[in-house]
Design a protein around this motif. Structure first.
Motif, PDB file in Angstrom:
ATOM      1  N   TYR A 213     -17.376 -27.732 -25.558  1.00  0.00           N
ATOM      2  CA  TYR A 213     -17.593 -26.944 -24.344  1.00  0.00           C
ATOM      3  C   TYR A 213     -19.057 -26.647 -24.073  1.00  0.00           C
ATOM      4  O   TYR A 213     -19.848 -26.398 -24.989  1.00  0.00           O
ATOM      5  CB  TYR A 213     -16.833 -25.618 -24.455  1.00  0.00           C
ATOM      6  N   LEU A 223     -13.693 -18.669 -15.484  1.00  0.00           N
ATOM      7  CA  LEU A 223     -13.569 -20.131 -15.472  1.00  0.00           C
ATOM      8  C   LEU A 223     -13.483 -20.656 -14.050  1.00  0.00           C
ATOM      9  O   LEU A 223     -14.106 -21.659 -13.694  1.00  0.00           O
ATOM     10  CB  LEU A 223     -12.328 -20.556 -16.259  1.00  0.00           C
ATOM     11  N   THR A 234     -12.510 -27.854 -15.946  1.00  0.00           N
ATOM     12  CA  THR A 234     -11.775 -26.895 -16.763  1.00  0.00           C
ATOM     13  C   THR A 234     -10.284 -26.969 -16.476  1.00  0.00           C
ATOM     14  O   THR A 234      -9.853 -27.587 -15.489  1.00  0.00           O
ATOM     15  CB  THR A 234     -12.286 -25.458 -16.525  1.00  0.00           C
TER      16      THR A 234
END
Length: 290
Positions: A213, A223, A234
């Motif tokens: 990540y 997110l 994502t």
């Protein structure tokens, strides 16, 4: 058959558009379309003809509209007889909402407050850990996934599917994604749940990806906004990405892949009896969502 779906059908028929009905009822257009489609499946006949420019009632739809409009009106008037009972529901209610879950049910909570004016509601935005219930003396807590510890009761509220998303801005500047292996060359944004567990692998139907990540977040709201801003790819609940997809702000990457389904649950302390207000609130939410 749910009276809410019948009322929705009447509104769509009156306004002649899924989009107009969605705006009038403060719903997502995709949800309006899906519920009308479900109603058509139950009835075994199409209610609307749909083209790129025009949507109109079919002959079956016209007959059905004429039949149910007076019936729905009668049912609503019959319910008025019991409205005074709402005044008997009173007291304080303390609820916890995990970030992003609040955006899914805020309209239903507002409806509850409107229907039960004698209830004083206090809302806390919480990580979603079992300790939050006792620490804040909550009547109930609503969050995604499980609460792994504590003497907690659980009731399912809804289910969402997670899929991969990226902004059009990010995809325009990045290499093409044709297969799951191409993800190794892209910026990935990761999720760490309320228990502190990081999702090291993205699991799909027949494969999985080890994720390295660029950004790790502990809530889906962050997110979503990082993804929308072009930070990378994502996994998001489809239910919160759907509006951005319709507006072409987000793209469903490799749409044939699904990272599975997760429940949104209502948690309450098992060692303490639910108050009358809490019981009514939970029943109200389950009825509105379903």
């Amino acid at each position: 058959m749910n009276i809410k779906d019948l009322e929705l059908f009447i509104t769509v028929a009156k306004l002649g558009s899924f989009s107009k009905a969605a705006k009038a009822l403060e719903m997502r257009r995709a949800l309006v379309s899906r519920r009308i489609a479900d109603l058509e499946i139950q009835l075994g006949a199409p209610l609307f003809t749909r083209t790129t420019r025009v949507m109109a009632l079919t002959d079956s739809g016209k007959r059905y509209l004429a039949q149910i409009t007076p019936l729905v009106s009668q049912l609503n008037h019959a319910g008025d007889v019991f409205k005074h009972r709402h005044d008997n529901v009173q007291g304080k209610l303390r609820i916890g909402l995990q970030p992003f879950v609040d955006k899914l049910i805020d309209k239903h909570i507002a409806n509850f407050v409107h229907n039960y004016p004698q209830v004083q509601l206090e809302v806390f935005i919480v990580p979603g850990q079992h300790q939050d219930i006792k620490r804040l003396n909550l009547d109930c807590m609503i969050n995604a996934g499980e609460v792994s510890k504590g003497n907690i009761s659980k009731q399912k509220l809804m289910t969402f599917e997670r899929k991969m998303y990226a902004s059009s801005l990010y995809l325009e500047k990045s290499s093409v994604i044709e297969t799951i292996d191409d993800l190794h060359y892209h910026s990935l944004l990761g999720y760490r749940n309320a228990e502190g567990v990081l999702e090291h692998h993205w699991h799909f139907q027949h494969t999985n990806v080890t994720a390295n990540y660029k950004i790790i977040c502990s809530d889906y709201n962050s997110l979503y906004h990082f993804c929308l801003g072009g930070a990378g790819i994502t996994l998001l609940p489809q239910i919160i990405a759907i509006d951005a997809v319709e507006n072409q702000q987000l793209i469903n990457v490799l749409p044939e892949l699904s990272a599975g389904f997760t429940d949104i649950n209502i948690f309450s302390p098992k060692d303490a009896a639910l108050s009358g207000v809490a019981k009514v609130f939970i029943e109200h939410l389950c009825e509105m969502v379903n």
